[in-house]
Motif scaffolding. Structure first.
Motif, PDB file in Angstrom:
ATOM      1  N   ALA A   1       0.850  -1.202   0.000  1.00  0.00           N
ATOM      2  CA  ALA A   1       0.000   0.000   0.000  1.00  0.00           C
ATOM      3  C   ALA A   1       0.880   1.244   0.000  1.00  0.00           C
ATOM      4  CB  ALA A   1      -0.923  -0.009   1.213  1.00  0.00           C
ATOM      5  N   ALA A   2       1.907   1.226   0.836  1.00  0.00           N
ATOM      6  CA  ALA A   2       2.819   2.379   0.888  1.00  0.00           C
ATOM      7  C   ALA A   2       3.536   2.536  -0.449  1.00  0.00           C
ATOM      8  CB  ALA A   2       3.821   2.205   2.026  1.00  0.00           C
ATOM      9  N   ALA A   3       3.945   1.413  -1.054  1.00  0.00           N
ATOM     10  CA  ALA A   3       4.661   1.495  -2.339  1.00  0.00           C
ATOM     11  C   ALA A   3       3.756   2.121  -3.405  1.00  0.00           C
ATOM     12  CB  ALA A   3       5.127   0.106  -2.766  1.00  0.00           C
ATOM     13  N   SER A   4       2.486   1.725  -3.444  1.00  0.00           N
ATOM     14  CA  SER A   4       1.626   2.301  -4.481  1.00  0.00           C
ATOM     15  C   SER A   4       1.367   3.781  -4.198  1.00  0.00           C
ATOM     16  CB  SER A   4       0.332   1.503  -4.653  1.00  0.00           C
ATOM     17  OG  SER A   4      -0.523   1.705  -3.570  1.00  0.00           O
ATOM     18  N   MET A   5       1.268   4.149  -2.920  1.00  0.00           N
ATOM     19  CA  MET A   5       1.086   5.568  -2.601  1.00  0.00           C
ATOM     20  C   MET A   5       2.332   6.379  -2.953  1.00  0.00           C
ATOM     21  SD  MET A   5      -1.966   5.933  -1.676  1.00  0.00           S
ATOM     22  CE  MET A   5      -1.718   7.695  -1.623  1.00  0.00           C
TER      23      MET A   5
ATOM     24  N   ARG B   1      -6.030  -0.843  -1.933  1.00  0.00           N
ATOM     25  CA  ARG B   1      -6.946  -1.875  -1.429  1.00  0.00           C
ATOM     26  C   ARG B   1      -6.381  -2.640  -0.232  1.00  0.00           C
ATOM     27  NH1 ARG B   1      -7.293  -3.220  -6.737  1.00  0.00           N
ATOM     28  NH2 ARG B   1      -6.029  -5.060  -6.346  1.00  0.00           N
ATOM     29  N   GLU B   2      -5.066  -2.625  -0.107  1.00  0.00           N
ATOM     30  CA  GLU B   2      -4.444  -3.524   0.868  1.00  0.00           C
ATOM     31  C   GLU B   2      -4.865  -3.240   2.306  1.00  0.00           C
ATOM     32  OE1 GLU B   2      -2.706  -2.008  -1.495  1.00  0.00           O
ATOM     33  OE2 GLU B   2      -1.769  -3.631  -2.653  1.00  0.00           O
ATOM     34  N   LYS B   3      -5.269  -4.297   2.977  1.00  0.00           N
ATOM     35  CA  LYS B   3      -5.441  -4.266   4.429  1.00  0.00           C
ATOM     36  C   LYS B   3      -5.353  -5.702   4.895  1.00  0.00           C
ATOM     37  CE  LYS B   3     -10.482  -4.208   4.116  1.00  0.00           C
ATOM     38  NZ  LYS B   3     -11.720  -3.596   4.564  1.00  0.00           N
ATOM     39  N   SER B   4      -4.937  -5.856   6.143  1.00  0.00           N
ATOM     40  CA  SER B   4      -4.797  -7.209   6.656  1.00  0.00           C
ATOM     41  C   SER B   4      -5.610  -7.339   7.940  1.00  0.00           C
ATOM     42  CB  SER B   4      -3.316  -7.474   6.934  1.00  0.00           C
ATOM     43  OG  SER B   4      -3.183  -8.755   7.455  1.00  0.00           O
TER      44      SER B   4
ATOM     45  N   LEU C   1      -3.749   0.958   4.753  1.00  0.00           N
ATOM     46  CA  LEU C   1      -4.523   2.083   4.211  1.00  0.00           C
ATOM     47  C   LEU C   1      -5.874   1.670   3.639  1.00  0.00           C
ATOM     48  CD1 LEU C   1      -1.595   4.123   2.630  1.00  0.00           C
ATOM     49  CD2 LEU C   1      -2.955   4.709   4.656  1.00  0.00           C
ATOM     50  N   GLY C   2      -6.002   0.404   3.288  1.00  0.00           N
ATOM     51  CA  GLY C   2      -7.281  -0.094   2.786  1.00  0.00           C
ATOM     52  C   GLY C   2      -8.413  -0.004   3.795  1.00  0.00           C
ATOM     53  N   VAL C   3      -8.128   0.339   5.037  1.00  0.00           N
ATOM     54  CA  VAL C   3      -9.220   0.492   6.022  1.00  0.00           C
ATOM     55  C   VAL C   3      -9.976   1.807   5.805  1.00  0.00           C
ATOM     56  CG1 VAL C   3      -7.976  -0.883   7.749  1.00  0.00           C
ATOM     57  CG2 VAL C   3      -7.885   1.622   7.887  1.00  0.00           C
TER      58      VAL C   3
END
Ligand code: BF8
Ligand code: SF4
Length: 635
Positions: free
Chosen positions: A11-15, A398-401, A246-248
């Motif tokens: 998520a950080a990489a795409s941002m 979209r990423e969240k865990s 960040l997906g949250v």
């Protein structure tokens, strides 16, 4: 892609890609702009303690070997380190002090806080030796607050009461012999600022002893005091399911991020976000999505299940989503650059504390007495800002865990009690003794722009759990591990060694989870490192050995803050082998470096620092340490 070197968090990489496209500067850009960093500073041999300086020592053994006043490399390094640890201790002590004020006001009915955890109040009162019979919880809360204040009003030479009530007796005796027992936290911090000014202490060894003393101030007047009182006011955490990354954040919700460290305001923001959801709905939002960054995030995660947006190094990236309507900050680890990123969007940065303002941000100063009104105002400000959001600029990765958090010592003991109600620690200790659990390691601390974000936390932990080492975690380390999916039962299946997996599965089953416990137990914020101290004390007491003899270690793989130096010093003083994954600025002082990382620290305290920047090698070093402790225990 170059951003892979910056972070392992997708998520950080795409941002970062988005920021680069939109010319939004981040900490990583500024890190590159700082290269090469000053070699004198990295080695700790630059002194600015008086205005004759700055003085710098030649690290290659040539001239100048002394500052203008005659201070040599070890003296300069020791003074700088002590000032850093004092800074770290000051943050935690100041944080704890506000918690005491809140407890006092709650007890007298003058602020809208309550005693939510009577059992913790009783436990804390009893450990302080306060008579509990026949007292109301308000009376008892008043007395506990009074006992906490009495440390700050201690003008005698007696050691801090919170320390003697909390620390293992064997440690108190050891620290007493070394002459490092702190009396009054404020006095000790004042004294070391005095001690380290020009022309006072010129003995590096004496300065290191004061550093240990300040580590104890941090551990007991900072971490322990803050956790104890926050648990009384807000409740002791128990297992909670949530999510991280960040997906949250949600496109169709008002997004509010709480960032900083002190839960006195953020707990109220959680309450008000729930109450004011209908207001958000009136403006077309589907609801209010709260998320946390850094330790305020951990506090509201542990007790309220609020998800984590991200950890320290990617705080700017949360704003670059364009989806954050307000970021509410209190104190510590808040990058001054946040406002610059917020200015690219509609996002409001709201500062709340008198000592932490940001030019350009909106300041809604909160007081304990009026906290409800201010929390309401803050949430209303965020809701009103939602309509100003430019949806065409919103991008939420979209990423969240998923994750399980909330593992206070009380919660761990409760889970273990499902296996042995009379003797909850027995199953844990038995499994350590028979080698099913090789040992335990606490991974703690920050991100640091010098390290690929989260990589050292995740690599180290995977290496250790594979070897059947149980992990407990706090701070931004916990958030890194949460984002990587390691705070889940599935991680036990996937990464844990066979015997650790068997133990975690048995405990999970007995506790009615229908799944193993995660191999990494999230114990809270950085002040909640006190919980790790309590767990170590409980294990040591049960085994009738000292903490220094346990097969355990601590690690701050990517630390950045002075607070981490203070916590690390406390851990070493407790007798814990403490890994640092970033080189501390002490190598320019060979005597200081060798005391802290060598036999002297180990002989005097039982613990020492271990510096290794490569996480796989660090895991190996930690395993060697754990195995040697096992051997000495004959297990
Ligand atoms: O107190 S781990 S970056 S947030 S200092 Fe800061 Fe470091 Fe994060 Fe929590 Ni702790
Ligand atoms: Fe230089 Fe000494 Fe002043 Fe430090 S205290 S700046 S070493 S003269």
């Amino acid at each position: 892609m170059k951003f892979r070197d910056y972070t392992i968090d997708p998520a950080a990489a795409s941002m970062l890609g988005r920021c680069s496209d939109q010319s939004i500067e981040t900490a990583w850009d500024r890190f590159h702009g700082q290269q090469p960093q000053c070699g004198f500073g990295l080695l700790g041999i630059c002194c600015r303690n008086c205005v004759q300086g700055p003085c710098r020592i030649n690290p290659f053994g040539e001239e100048p070997s002394k500052g203008i006043c005659g201070a040599g490399a070890d003296l300069i390094v020791a003074r700088n380190l002590l000032r850093g640890v004092a800074g770290g201790a000051a943050t935690h002590v100041d944080h704890a002090y506000e918690a005491i004020e809140a407890l006092e006001l709650a007890a007298s009915g003058n602020a809208p806080y309550q005693v939510r955890d009577e059992a913790k109040l009783l436990a804390v009162a009893k450990k302080l030796g306060i008579e509990v019979e026949g007292k109301t919880s308000a009376e008892l809360a008043g007395e506990v607050a009074g006992a906490a204040y009495s440390d700050f009003a201690n003008h005698s030479t007696k050691p801090m009461r919170w320390l003697t009530a909390t620390a293992p007796a064997e440690r108190v005796a050891t620290w007493g012999k070394l002459g490092v027992l702190p009396r009054n936290p404020d006095r000790e911090i004042r004294e070391v600022l005095h001690q380290t000014t020009m022309g006072v202490d010129s003995d590096p060894v004496n300065l290191i002893l004061s550093t240990v003393k300040l580590g104890l101030v941090d551990g007991y007047a900072g971490l322990h005091l803050a956790t104890d009182i926050q648990d009384i006011i807000f409740g002791t955490p128990g297992p909670v399911f949530s999510e991280a990354n960040l997906g949250v954040l949600k496109e169709d919700h008002v997004n509010v991020i709480v960032h900083g460290h002190v839960p006195l305001l953020s707990e109220k923001i959680v309450e008000w976000a729930r109450k004011l959801t209908p207001e958000a709905e009136k403006l077309g939002a589907k609801g209010i999505q709260l998320a946390g960054i850094c330790c305020t995030g951990n506090e509201v995660l542990m007790r309220q299940g609020v998800p984590i947006a991200t950890n320290f190094l990617s705080q700017e990236l949360a704003l670059a989503t364009g989806a954050v309507d307000a970021m509410v900050v209190d104190v510590q680890c808040i990058m001054p650059a946040l406002q610059t990123v917020a200015d690219c969007f509609h996002t409001k940065i709201i500062t709340t504390m008198p000592i932490a303002k940001i030019p350009g941000a909106q300041h809604i100063g909160f007081t304990l007495e009026e906290v409800d009104a201010r929390a309401e105002e803050i949430v209303r400000t965020a809701i009103a800002n939602f309509v100003k959001r430019d949806m065409s600029r919103v991008y939420i990765p979209r990423e969240k865990s998923a994750m399980v958090a909330g593992f206070s010592v009380e919660a761990v003991v409760k889970a273990l009690a499902c296996l042995d109600a009379d003797n909850p620690l027995k199953p844990l200790v038995d499994n350590i003794a028979n080698g099913n659990i090789l040992g335990a390691v606490a991974t703690v601390g920050c991100n640091n722009a010098k390290v690929t974000q989260d990589s050292a936390h995740v690599t180290l932990v995977k290496e250790l759990i594979k070897e059947n080492v149980l992990i407990v975690t706090t701070g931004c380390s916990a958030q890194a591990l949460a984002k990587a999916g390691l705070l889940l039962p599935e991680a036990t299946e996937k990464y844990a060694g066979e015997t650790l997996k068997a133990v975690l599965t048995a405990v999970g089953k007995a506790a009615g989870l229908n799944a193993p416990l995660p191999p990494v137990l999230h114990m809270g914020s950085c002040v909640d490192n006190s919980r790790i101290g309590d767990l170590l004390k409980a294990l040591a007491d049960y085994l009738k050995v000292a903490v220094k003899d346990l097969p355990v270690a601590a690690s701050a793989p990517e630390y950045q803050h002075e607070k981490a130096l203070a916590i690390g010093t406390w851990a070493v003083a407790l007798g814990v082998f403490t890994h640092l994954g970033v080189v501390p600025p002490v190598l320019g002082g060979p005597q200081v470096a060798s005391i802290l990382t060598g036999q002297v620290a180990e002989d005097l305290l039982g613990g020492k620092f271990y510096v290794e920047t490569e996480p796989v090698k660090a895991a190996q070093g930690i395993l060697v340490h754990i195995r040697s402790k096992r051997q000495k225990l004959g297990i």
